[in-house]
Scaffold this motif. Structure first.
Motif, mmCIF file in Angstrom:
data_model
loop_
_atom_site.group_PDB
_atom_site.id
_atom_site.type_symbol
_atom_site.label_atom_id
_atom_site.label_comp_id
_atom_site.label_asym_id
_atom_site.label_seq_id
_atom_site.Cartn_x
_atom_site.Cartn_y
_atom_site.Cartn_z
ATOM 1 N N SER A 48 12.831 27.327 -8.225
ATOM 2 C CA SER A 48 12.609 26.875 -9.604
ATOM 3 C C SER A 48 11.121 26.878 -9.921
ATOM 4 O O SER A 48 10.314 26.447 -9.099
ATOM 5 C CB SER A 48 13.144 25.459 -9.803
ATOM 6 N N THR A 51 11.758 24.377 -14.378
ATOM 7 C CA THR A 51 12.423 23.067 -14.308
ATOM 8 C C THR A 51 11.625 22.123 -13.415
ATOM 9 O O THR A 51 11.391 20.964 -13.751
ATOM 10 C CB THR A 51 13.861 23.250 -13.775
ATOM 11 N N ARG A 52 11.188 22.660 -12.278
ATOM 12 C CA ARG A 52 10.421 21.856 -11.319
ATOM 13 C C ARG A 52 9.136 21.328 -11.967
ATOM 14 O O ARG A 52 8.866 20.129 -11.976
ATOM 15 C CB ARG A 52 10.058 22.744 -10.122
ATOM 16 N N GLN A 129 18.574 23.100 -19.695
ATOM 17 C CA GLN A 129 18.126 24.309 -20.382
ATOM 18 C C GLN A 129 18.686 24.365 -21.811
ATOM 19 O O GLN A 129 17.976 24.692 -22.765
ATOM 20 C CB GLN A 129 18.586 25.552 -19.600
ATOM 21 N N CYS A 255 16.102 32.201 -21.038
ATOM 22 C CA CYS A 255 15.688 30.968 -20.344
ATOM 23 C C CYS A 255 14.647 31.257 -19.278
ATOM 24 O O CYS A 255 13.898 30.355 -18.888
ATOM 25 C CB CYS A 255 16.902 30.264 -19.748
HETATM 26 N N1 CP Z 1 14.904 28.362 -16.820
HETATM 27 C C1 CP Z 1 14.779 27.755 -15.622
HETATM 28 O O1 CP Z 1 15.534 26.834 -15.260
HETATM 29 O O2 CP Z 1 13.751 28.229 -14.884
HETATM 30 P P1 CP Z 1 13.441 27.864 -13.368
HETATM 31 O O3 CP Z 1 14.555 28.475 -12.521
HETATM 32 O O4 CP Z 1 12.130 28.519 -13.096
HETATM 33 O O5 CP Z 1 13.415 26.385 -13.218
#
Ligand code: CP
Ligand code: NVA
Length: 296
Positions: A48, A51-52, A129, A255
């Motif tokens: 991630s 989100t992280r 998301q 996303c």
């Molecule tokens: N869109 C999204 O959740 O991106 P990550 O996987 O980078 O957290």
């Protein structure tokens, strides 16, 4: 009293969802220390970036403290069970944010942690998301009324959460362009409402009337049929040809991360109608709206 959780959009009522969107807007304009003296754990079993980082930064901006928990560093690797580990998390932490390969693990984690838990993406869904995307759409068009979304490609975790949100917001329409074989394989487990339609071929008229052109990777991080899906779905790639028939005020959303050259071309990611960077930035705003709603 039930402990609040966000494992799926179905954990929210329409009022809850609207509250989170309003919270996001209010907090964006005025950060408040609602997480003072609160400690929140983050576990990412899968990769991630957005989100992280958006959760870590959002928690800090709200006055709280976030801790990265890595299973490989915990006694879960040695003698302690998954269940006992989550029960122990509850002795120290006020909430947990968990990305996992298995939605069942999230449910199990919630049952043993016994405190607020947020799904940071699972094989089944990605509610954070979609909340953020609704914030982006509402902000861009000033309303969600009569918004028409065209989704191209896979039937996946992100779309699952869109479908759950479509139940709460009957005023939006979702047209899904996908392959019939994927539809037949996946659709039984998806929540379908009257404002969702499927198409197995491109339809210029629908595309030209859509407000949001949207896609996601053809193969998700919890999938293993990469080659097959890439081939089957190639005709649904968003490229300049598709963008050229969209209406003047349409937007392109993804996303991210994108598999450039697969579901989308570099030209489209950089297209004047692409709002993908705003969409990524809005994850930070929406995470704070979610954390406020959670009332930790
Ligand atoms: N869109 C999204 O959740 O991106 P990550 O996987 O980078 O957290
Ligand atoms: N459907 C994608 C979303 C990534 C944010 C995946 O699960 O890999």
């Amino acid at each position: 009293m039930t402990i609040k959780k966000l494992l799926d959009i179905s954990d929210l009522s329409r009022t809850d969802f609207d509250t989170i969107l309003n919270n996001s807007k209010t907090i964006k304009e005025n950060n408040i220390e609602i997480l003072k003296n609160k400690s929140i754990g983050l576990i990412f079993e899968k990769y991630s970036t957005r989100t992280r980082i958006s959760f870590h930064v959002g928690i800090k901006q709200l006055g709280g403290h976030s801790i990265d928990l890595r299973f490989e560093e915990l006694n879960i690797q040695r003698v302690e069970s998954f269940e006992d580990t989550f029960e122990i998390f509850g002795c120290y932490l006020d909430a947990l944010i968990f990305r996992t390969s298995s939605h069942d693990k999230l449910i199990n984690a919630y049952n043993y942690f016994k405190k607020p838990l947020i799904n940071a993406l699972s094989d089944k869904s990605h509610p954070c998301q979609i909340i953020s995307d609704f914030y982006t759409i509402k902000n861009h068009f000033s309303s969600l009324e009569n918004i028409s979304i065209s989704w191209f490609g896979d039937i996946n975790n992100v779309l699952y959460s869109y479908f759950e949100a479509a139940k709460l917001y009957p005023e939006i329409k979702i047209n899904v362009f996908t392959d019939e074989s994927i539809y037949k394989k996946k659709i039984n487990n998806f929540p379908i409402s009257h404002n969702i339609r499927f198409h197995f071929d491109l339809d210029k008229e629908i595309i030209s009337k859509s407000d949001c052109i949207m896609t996601d990777v053809f193969t998700s991080m919890n999938d293993d049929d990469h080659l097959a899906k890439n081939k089957i779905l190639s005709k649904f790639q968003i490229n300049n040809e598709i963008m050229s028939i969209t209406k003047s005020n349409a937007i392109f959303m993804h996303c991210l991360p994108a598999n450039i050259g697969s579901e989308v071309t570099r030209e489209v990611l950089n297209h004047p109608k692409s709002v993908t960077l705003i969409q990524a930035h809005n994850r930070l705003i929406a995470q704070k709206g979610i954390l406020k709603w959670l009332n930790i």
